[in-house]
Design a protein around this motif. Sequence first.
Motif, PDB file in Angstrom:
ATOM      1  N   THR A 110       0.359  -3.410  -1.772  1.00  0.00           N
ATOM      2  CA  THR A 110       0.296  -2.194  -0.955  1.00  0.00           C
ATOM      3  C   THR A 110      -0.498  -1.090  -1.641  1.00  0.00           C
ATOM      4  O   THR A 110      -0.574   0.015  -1.125  1.00  0.00           O
ATOM      5  CB  THR A 110       1.722  -1.692  -0.656  1.00  0.00           C
ATOM      6  OG1 THR A 110       2.380  -1.397  -1.890  1.00  0.00           O
ATOM      7  CG2 THR A 110       2.519  -2.735   0.101  1.00  0.00           C
ATOM      8  N   SER A 111      -1.056  -1.375  -2.824  1.00  0.00           N
ATOM      9  CA  SER A 111      -1.820  -0.344  -3.527  1.00  0.00           C
ATOM     10  C   SER A 111      -3.051   0.046  -2.729  1.00  0.00           C
ATOM     11  O   SER A 111      -3.614  -0.747  -1.978  1.00  0.00           O
ATOM     12  CB  SER A 111      -2.235  -0.852  -4.914  1.00  0.00           C
ATOM     13  OG  SER A 111      -3.110  -1.963  -4.794  1.00  0.00           O
ATOM     14  N   HIS A 112      -3.501   1.310  -2.931  1.00  0.00           N
ATOM     15  CA  HIS A 112      -4.577   1.873  -2.119  1.00  0.00           C
ATOM     16  C   HIS A 112      -5.870   1.060  -2.234  1.00  0.00           C
ATOM     17  O   HIS A 112      -6.639   0.940  -1.276  1.00  0.00           O
ATOM     18  CB  HIS A 112      -4.837   3.321  -2.541  1.00  0.00           C
ATOM     19  CG  HIS A 112      -5.949   3.976  -1.783  1.00  0.00           C
ATOM     20  ND1 HIS A 112      -5.814   4.354  -0.461  1.00  0.00           N
ATOM     21  CD2 HIS A 112      -7.221   4.295  -2.160  1.00  0.00           C
ATOM     22  CE1 HIS A 112      -6.949   4.893  -0.047  1.00  0.00           C
ATOM     23  NE2 HIS A 112      -7.822   4.870  -1.068  1.00  0.00           N
ATOM     24  N   ALA A 113      -6.110   0.449  -3.396  1.00  0.00           N
ATOM     25  CA  ALA A 113      -7.368  -0.264  -3.609  1.00  0.00           C
ATOM     26  C   ALA A 113      -7.533  -1.453  -2.685  1.00  0.00           C
ATOM     27  O   ALA A 113      -8.653  -1.909  -2.454  1.00  0.00           O
ATOM     28  CB  ALA A 113      -7.448  -0.722  -5.069  1.00  0.00           C
ATOM     29  N   TYR A 114      -6.444  -1.935  -2.170  1.00  0.00           N
ATOM     30  CA  TYR A 114      -6.531  -3.153  -1.352  1.00  0.00           C
ATOM     31  C   TYR A 114      -6.093  -2.919   0.086  1.00  0.00           C
ATOM     32  O   TYR A 114      -5.805  -3.872   0.816  1.00  0.00           O
ATOM     33  CB  TYR A 114      -5.676  -4.256  -1.984  1.00  0.00           C
ATOM     34  CG  TYR A 114      -6.202  -4.702  -3.322  1.00  0.00           C
ATOM     35  CD1 TYR A 114      -7.290  -5.553  -3.408  1.00  0.00           C
ATOM     36  CD2 TYR A 114      -5.604  -4.247  -4.497  1.00  0.00           C
ATOM     37  CE1 TYR A 114      -7.776  -5.962  -4.643  1.00  0.00           C
ATOM     38  CE2 TYR A 114      -6.086  -4.635  -5.725  1.00  0.00           C
ATOM     39  CZ  TYR A 114      -7.180  -5.500  -5.805  1.00  0.00           C
ATOM     40  OH  TYR A 114      -7.660  -5.885  -7.015  1.00  0.00           O
ATOM     41  N   GLU A 115      -6.023  -1.648   0.502  1.00  0.00           N
ATOM     42  CA  GLU A 115      -5.535  -1.361   1.850  1.00  0.00           C
ATOM     43  C   GLU A 115      -6.346  -2.062   2.927  1.00  0.00           C
ATOM     44  O   GLU A 115      -5.812  -2.514   3.924  1.00  0.00           O
ATOM     45  CB  GLU A 115      -5.547   0.156   2.097  1.00  0.00           C
ATOM     46  CG  GLU A 115      -4.348   0.874   1.483  1.00  0.00           C
ATOM     47  CD  GLU A 115      -4.360   2.342   1.841  1.00  0.00           C
ATOM     48  OE1 GLU A 115      -5.303   2.777   2.531  1.00  0.00           O
ATOM     49  OE2 GLU A 115      -3.425   3.055   1.438  1.00  0.00           O
ATOM     50  N   HIS A 116      -7.681  -2.150   2.731  1.00  0.00           N
ATOM     51  CA  HIS A 116      -8.516  -2.732   3.777  1.00  0.00           C
ATOM     52  C   HIS A 116      -8.332  -4.238   3.894  1.00  0.00           C
ATOM     53  O   HIS A 116      -8.837  -4.858   4.819  1.00  0.00           O
ATOM     54  CB  HIS A 116      -9.995  -2.395   3.516  1.00  0.00           C
ATOM     55  CG  HIS A 116     -10.530  -2.989   2.241  1.00  0.00           C
ATOM     56  ND1 HIS A 116     -10.190  -2.483   1.009  1.00  0.00           N
ATOM     57  CD2 HIS A 116     -11.366  -4.036   2.025  1.00  0.00           C
ATOM     58  CE1 HIS A 116     -10.811  -3.190   0.065  1.00  0.00           C
ATOM     59  NE2 HIS A 116     -11.522  -4.144   0.662  1.00  0.00           N
ATOM     60  N   PHE A 117      -7.631  -4.863   2.937  1.00  0.00           N
ATOM     61  CA  PHE A 117      -7.349  -6.293   3.027  1.00  0.00           C
ATOM     62  C   PHE A 117      -6.070  -6.582   3.816  1.00  0.00           C
ATOM     63  O   PHE A 117      -5.785  -7.734   4.109  1.00  0.00           O
ATOM     64  CB  PHE A 117      -7.177  -6.904   1.633  1.00  0.00           C
ATOM     65  CG  PHE A 117      -8.456  -7.049   0.870  1.00  0.00           C
ATOM     66  CD1 PHE A 117      -9.492  -7.839   1.342  1.00  0.00           C
ATOM     67  CD2 PHE A 117      -8.633  -6.394  -0.342  1.00  0.00           C
ATOM     68  CE1 PHE A 117     -10.660  -7.973   0.636  1.00  0.00           C
ATOM     69  CE2 PHE A 117      -9.800  -6.527  -1.061  1.00  0.00           C
ATOM     70  CZ  PHE A 117     -10.825  -7.307  -0.572  1.00  0.00           C
ATOM     71  N   LEU A 118      -5.303  -5.540   4.113  1.00  0.00           N
ATOM     72  CA  LEU A 118      -3.943  -5.750   4.612  1.00  0.00           C
ATOM     73  C   LEU A 118      -3.788  -5.332   6.072  1.00  0.00           C
ATOM     74  O   LEU A 118      -4.521  -4.492   6.578  1.00  0.00           O
ATOM     75  CB  LEU A 118      -2.942  -4.963   3.758  1.00  0.00           C
ATOM     76  CG  LEU A 118      -2.976  -5.247   2.253  1.00  0.00           C
ATOM     77  CD1 LEU A 118      -1.995  -4.346   1.536  1.00  0.00           C
ATOM     78  CD2 LEU A 118      -2.677  -6.703   1.977  1.00  0.00           C
ATOM     79  N   ASP A 119      -2.794  -5.902   6.696  1.00  0.00           N
ATOM     80  CA  ASP A 119      -2.448  -5.530   8.067  1.00  0.00           C
ATOM     81  C   ASP A 119      -0.999  -5.944   8.312  1.00  0.00           C
ATOM     82  O   ASP A 119      -0.392  -6.654   7.495  1.00  0.00           O
ATOM     83  CB  ASP A 119      -3.383  -6.204   9.072  1.00  0.00           C
ATOM     84  CG  ASP A 119      -3.497  -5.420  10.373  1.00  0.00           C
ATOM     85  OD1 ASP A 119      -2.664  -4.511  10.584  1.00  0.00           O
ATOM     86  OD2 ASP A 119      -4.392  -5.725  11.175  1.00  0.00           O
ATOM     87  N   ASP A 120      -0.458  -5.504   9.438  1.00  0.00           N
ATOM     88  CA  ASP A 120       0.901  -5.879   9.833  1.00  0.00           C
ATOM     89  C   ASP A 120       0.862  -7.000  10.865  1.00  0.00           C
ATOM     90  O   ASP A 120      -0.070  -7.086  11.670  1.00  0.00           O
ATOM     91  CB  ASP A 120       1.640  -4.684  10.451  1.00  0.00           C
ATOM     92  CG  ASP A 120       1.875  -3.574   9.443  1.00  0.00           C
ATOM     93  OD1 ASP A 120       1.988  -3.884   8.247  1.00  0.00           O
ATOM     94  OD2 ASP A 120       1.943  -2.405   9.863  1.00  0.00           O
ATOM     95  N   ARG A 121       1.867  -7.835  10.837  1.00  0.00           N
ATOM     96  CA  ARG A 121       2.047  -8.836  11.881  1.00  0.00           C
ATOM     97  C   ARG A 121       3.525  -8.897  12.253  1.00  0.00           C
ATOM     98  O   ARG A 121       4.399  -8.530  11.473  1.00  0.00           O
ATOM     99  CB  ARG A 121       1.551 -10.216  11.447  1.00  0.00           C
ATOM    100  CG  ARG A 121       2.290 -10.830  10.268  1.00  0.00           C
ATOM    101  CD  ARG A 121       1.611 -12.114   9.794  1.00  0.00           C
ATOM    102  NE  ARG A 121       2.234 -12.640   8.575  1.00  0.00           N
ATOM    103  CZ  ARG A 121       1.684 -13.567   7.790  1.00  0.00           C
ATOM    104  NH1 ARG A 121       0.488 -14.071   8.106  1.00  0.00           N
ATOM    105  NH2 ARG A 121       2.303 -13.992   6.701  1.00  0.00           N
ATOM    106  N   THR A 122       3.776  -9.355  13.458  1.00  0.00           N
ATOM    107  CA  THR A 122       5.153  -9.484  13.954  1.00  0.00           C
ATOM    108  C   THR A 122       5.679 -10.868  13.604  1.00  0.00           C
ATOM    109  O   THR A 122       4.961 -11.869  13.727  1.00  0.00           O
ATOM    110  CB  THR A 122       5.199  -9.280  15.470  1.00  0.00           C
ATOM    111  OG1 THR A 122       4.720  -7.974  15.782  1.00  0.00           O
ATOM    112  CG2 THR A 122       6.605  -9.425  16.005  1.00  0.00           C
ATOM    113  N   THR A 123       6.927 -10.929  13.179  1.00  0.00           N
ATOM    114  CA  THR A 123       7.585 -12.214  12.945  1.00  0.00           C
ATOM    115  C   THR A 123       8.733 -12.362  13.935  1.00  0.00           C
ATOM    116  O   THR A 123       9.466 -11.406  14.203  1.00  0.00           O
ATOM    117  CB  THR A 123       8.129 -12.315  11.511  1.00  0.00           C
ATOM    118  OG1 THR A 123       9.097 -11.293  11.297  1.00  0.00           O
ATOM    119  CG2 THR A 123       7.001 -12.167  10.504  1.00  0.00           C
ATOM    120  N   LEU A 124       8.858 -13.530  14.476  1.00  0.00           N
ATOM    121  CA  LEU A 124       9.956 -13.861  15.383  1.00  0.00           C
ATOM    122  C   LEU A 124      10.655 -15.106  14.875  1.00  0.00           C
ATOM    123  O   LEU A 124       9.997 -16.022  14.352  1.00  0.00           O
ATOM    124  CB  LEU A 124       9.443 -14.145  16.799  1.00  0.00           C
ATOM    125  CG  LEU A 124       8.539 -13.157  17.512  1.00  0.00           C
ATOM    126  CD1 LEU A 124       8.094 -13.746  18.842  1.00  0.00           C
ATOM    127  CD2 LEU A 124       9.267 -11.848  17.748  1.00  0.00           C
TER     128      LEU A 124
END
Length: 553
Positions: A110-124
């Motif tokens: 979750t560090s700022h340097a890697y923010e553009h690599f990350l996203d949220d997804r829904t789990t069911l």
Amino acid sequence: MVSSLLADALSDPSSVLQDLYQKNREANNFPRVVVHHFASVFASDADIQQVRIQNLFICTCSGNKRPLVRFRAMVQSTGTEVYCKELPARQLGGWGLAEECGDRVDDDPTSHAYEHFLDDRTTLWAVSVPGESAWASGTAVKTLSQTSAQSKKNPFPSQAHLGVNVKLYGSEAESLKLTDVVTFVGILVNAPILNVNEEEIEVPTLHTVFHRSPDESRLPFKFPMDMLVLGAPNDIIQNLTLGPLHALRSELIAWIAAEGLGGDTTVAEWILMACISRVQSREPPILPLSLTISSFPAPPPIPNTSPTRVILEPTIKHVLQLLLPALVHLPLSISFMNESRFQPQSVDEELLSGCLQLPAGTVVLVSDSAVSEGTLHETGVRNVAALKQCVRNQTLDYIFPYSSFPFQTDLEFIALAQGRTSPFVETDVYVPLRPGEGVSVLYKDAAQVQKPPAEKLKHFRDLLGGAKQGKVQISEEISQFIQQDYVRGRQSSPSPVTSDDLILRMSLARLMSLSFHSPELTKDIWAITKKLDDSRKELLRATAPGVDQRGPI
């Protein structure tokens, strides 16, 4: 061109995803690109049928890597998580590809340097549809003896089922809610999760490329039925005393009575009404008709010669399973009520399921023949209260650590009571059973039920399924006619007639129209409705003096 896209999606969906990503890396919403592509490739029912659901179990166990599968399931719980959407080499990281490569963005992703690599997804967490009949599922799932590693997240943990961790990307999950039945199409892998005991276990995990909504996942029934299938023009439906539809309805009632009720056609017709009912409106409340079949005998004694305990189930359960897409049986006993969980409950931030966490349209058969002397503990008392609330209000409380929240349900309840009523269920209508045969016919094994010919059985299912999905219009003329008839009835009736009587009879008239596949309520149907309800009242007066129109006072 289309066949080539279909073949690629079926044979190597991961490569298709990577190709899409390289062509659409700058897209503002890449998950939407994925959904559009795969939904277009599998636009028709014929195309989607090529993705075999039984591969879900076989591929998971056999080690086949990342196959495309489909899974028609009930949404049991929801959550969110962070994932790596792009690998350092500008390769796609979503849909399980980052986990497959073993790449990690950083010890602190979750560090700022890697923010553009990350996203949220829904789990069911999704489970195979509870109580779904084998003919409706069209799969071999019902023959499996396995239960999932997360069995407590299934409404009936000890019964065979599939449980899958489903991951959805972008806004795909926004319209989904708990107990929805959805067809998920995605890439299947085995992936670790933490169970309720904080132990890491591997479970089937489905990275969804698109899904079919609850409405699209419903079985395709028609209302009104296609009368040409029965050998008559559609306008024959207007004549309720002639034609194949009237005959088909009568045959259905006669078969239910003969195989499951000892020949009692009156009770069989009431069961038909209960099975096709559903929530019509929340405000004003027009809820499903709930039914108690009173004076239902206990099963005959079983000789104590078997090394295993034999539990007899009512034959009507097996009969209805041949007709209805989904039915569950609650065989109430002191131990069952004390040891089961009827309501979903959050334990250590994990939502565990309950017997009443069921999809809309499920018929719930409740029997009390196994109840004997004993004490209901706190859990049992809470379960009975939840059952009564669900029948009365069509809501179910989900229990959380410091509160509970009601969720809407749409379940149809049929209770089998040994006495005039059941102490565990309070329903709209009570009808006494009068079987013409011995008790043993009410508790036959499923294999002993005499099925009608396959084509006839399909027509029975089409009649019930179409009626449950249909809508009925009431014209101004018919509305005035019913009001005038109600006033005349109040004036001439020897016993008090209330507005509740009218509300009940109006609900029954709608169901009667649906059972005839008539889109409009007619005077003929109103007359048939009154006759059925009057006959029930006569039965109650004859078998149990001191009862009102619904049941014992």
